[in-house]
Design a protein around this motif. Structure first.
Motif, mmCIF file in Angstrom:
data_model
loop_
_atom_site.group_PDB
_atom_site.id
_atom_site.type_symbol
_atom_site.label_atom_id
_atom_site.label_comp_id
_atom_site.label_asym_id
_atom_site.label_seq_id
_atom_site.Cartn_x
_atom_site.Cartn_y
_atom_site.Cartn_z
ATOM 1 N N ARG A 80 40.934 43.976 42.475
ATOM 2 C CA ARG A 80 40.172 43.376 41.643
ATOM 3 C C ARG A 80 39.901 43.754 40.147
ATOM 4 O O ARG A 80 39.998 42.942 39.075
ATOM 5 C CB ARG A 80 38.766 42.464 42.110
ATOM 6 C CG ARG A 80 38.809 41.237 41.824
ATOM 7 C CD ARG A 80 37.635 40.543 42.506
ATOM 8 N NE ARG A 80 37.873 39.946 43.851
ATOM 9 C CZ ARG A 80 37.084 40.392 44.988
ATOM 10 N NH1 ARG A 80 36.046 41.211 45.161
ATOM 11 N NH2 ARG A 80 37.530 39.950 46.275
ATOM 12 N N GLY A 82 42.007 45.742 38.911
ATOM 13 C CA GLY A 82 43.199 45.580 37.812
ATOM 14 C C GLY A 82 44.210 46.682 38.298
ATOM 15 O O GLY A 82 45.156 46.944 37.690
ATOM 16 N N THR A 111 42.340 34.678 39.736
ATOM 17 C CA THR A 111 40.968 35.210 39.938
ATOM 18 C C THR A 111 40.651 36.351 38.849
ATOM 19 O O THR A 111 39.415 36.246 38.348
ATOM 20 C CB THR A 111 40.756 35.934 41.153
ATOM 21 O OG1 THR A 111 41.511 35.141 42.267
ATOM 22 C CG2 THR A 111 39.248 35.850 41.818
ATOM 23 N N ARG A 112 41.515 37.031 38.543
ATOM 24 C CA ARG A 112 41.246 38.540 37.595
ATOM 25 C C ARG A 112 41.105 37.758 36.293
ATOM 26 O O ARG A 112 40.147 38.478 35.499
ATOM 27 C CB ARG A 112 42.235 39.533 37.908
ATOM 28 C CG ARG A 112 42.099 40.295 39.018
ATOM 29 C CD ARG A 112 43.011 41.477 38.775
ATOM 30 N NE ARG A 112 43.537 41.729 37.558
ATOM 31 C CZ ARG A 112 42.889 42.391 36.653
ATOM 32 N NH1 ARG A 112 41.644 43.006 36.892
ATOM 33 N NH2 ARG A 112 43.366 42.956 35.469
ATOM 34 N N SER A 113 42.100 36.608 35.981
ATOM 35 C CA SER A 113 41.887 36.175 34.458
ATOM 36 C C SER A 113 40.663 35.262 34.324
ATOM 37 O O SER A 113 39.856 35.550 33.342
ATOM 38 C CB SER A 113 42.859 35.195 34.141
ATOM 39 O OG SER A 113 44.168 35.343 34.946
ATOM 40 N N SER A 168 49.745 39.804 39.781
ATOM 41 C CA SER A 168 48.212 39.922 39.990
ATOM 42 C C SER A 168 47.485 40.399 38.538
ATOM 43 O O SER A 168 46.287 40.650 38.698
ATOM 44 C CB SER A 168 47.803 40.961 40.941
ATOM 45 O OG SER A 168 48.169 42.251 40.565
#
Ligand code: ATP
Length: 252
Positions: A80, A82, A111-113, A168
């Motif tokens: 998560r 990165g 989710t990460r953005s 991702s």
């Protein structure tokens, strides 16, 4: 190099019981660069990736991503944050189609953005945000998008795991032997894509390879491990030109 960017590993030590697999390893994988980690069987390359990705707890040292300390983070928190693992091609999910495999990567990317919305990175470090971006890099995946991943060749599987990792929205890509068992032409394509993405600016690549010759041909920096220690760390072209080092540790 701005010290806050990319992946930094400081004094990393890891053991399997009495076996010291990593001994005070220091290395940096800066953004916008490919850093190759080389060395013979048993040098500690896989262990290094396992520690960085949160699968193995180190007995000492630190793993830093920018200003974040990931040292004792669980694997899902490292992802998560990165850091994306690109496993060997056998990391594809053969029960799913090519497209479904890619959507899994995109899910984590989304989710990460959203997480980035309340803080950290400004622009995504890789210009790959949806399936068409992956298909532009690897056209053969588009032709097979509705097929089971089971039907893919080894090279296509490696492209699929790489594409999934790119979706991702990673800041760091960790690659474990991406050339293993693949035709030279496929390896060249995969390495060219990595180079292109890294040259676009924001991504840091840590490339673990037994195939030192081709790794050094695309890397900026090479780090040579032997029995868990860093024995050389230098410009990739300087390492490739060092006959003694090549014969002693790199096998070419
Ligand atoms: P390879 O390319 O063969 O995977 P490597 O450079 O990745 O080599 P590692 O797999 O990290 O090397 O192994 C480093 C050392 O740790 C070796 O001495 C190895 O025998 C030992 N080792 C690795 N995994 C384990 C384990 N699960 N239990 C005990 N010792 C291990």
């Amino acid at each position: 190099e701005r010290p806050e960017t990319g992946l930094r590993i400081r004094g990393l030590t890891a053991r399997y019981g009495p076996v010291l697999a990593l001994d005070e390893v220091d290395l940096t994988a800066p953004r916008g660069q490919i850093t190759a980690v080389l060395g013979a069987n048993g040098a500690g390359k896989t262990t290094l990736l396992r520690v960085v990705s949160g699968l193995l707890r180190p007995s000492g040292g630190e793993v830093l991503l920018g200003s974040r300390n990931l040292t004792d983070s669980a694997a899902e928190d490292v992802a998560r944050a990165g850091v994306a693992q690109v496993p060997e091609g056998r990391g594809v999910i053969t029960e799913l189609t090519v497209e479904e495999n890619l959507r899994l990567g995109a899910l984590l990317g989304a989710t990460r953005s959203r997480a980035a919305g309340d803080g950290t990175p400004a622009a995504p470090p890789v210009p790959v945000s949806d399936l068409p971006d992956v298909f532009a890099l690897f056209p053969s995946l588009e032709r097979r998008r509705r097929q089971s991943a089971h039907s893919l060749s080894g090279g296509e599987r490696q492209m699929l795991v790489l594409g999934r990792a790119l979706l991702s929205a990673p800041e760091v890509l960790l690659l474990d032997e991406p050339s293993l068992g693949l035709a030279p032409k496929v390896v060249a394509r995969i390495f060219a894509v990595l180079r292109e993405l890294v040259d676009a600016g924001g991504l840091a690549v840590l490339l673990v390879e037994q195939n030192a010759r081709s790794a050094l041909s695309i890397a900026d920096t090479g780090v040579v491990l032997n029995l868990g220690r860093v024995v050389a760390c230098s410009d990739a072209s300087a390492l490739a030109a060092d006959d003694e080092l090549r014969h002693a540790y790199l096998g070419f």
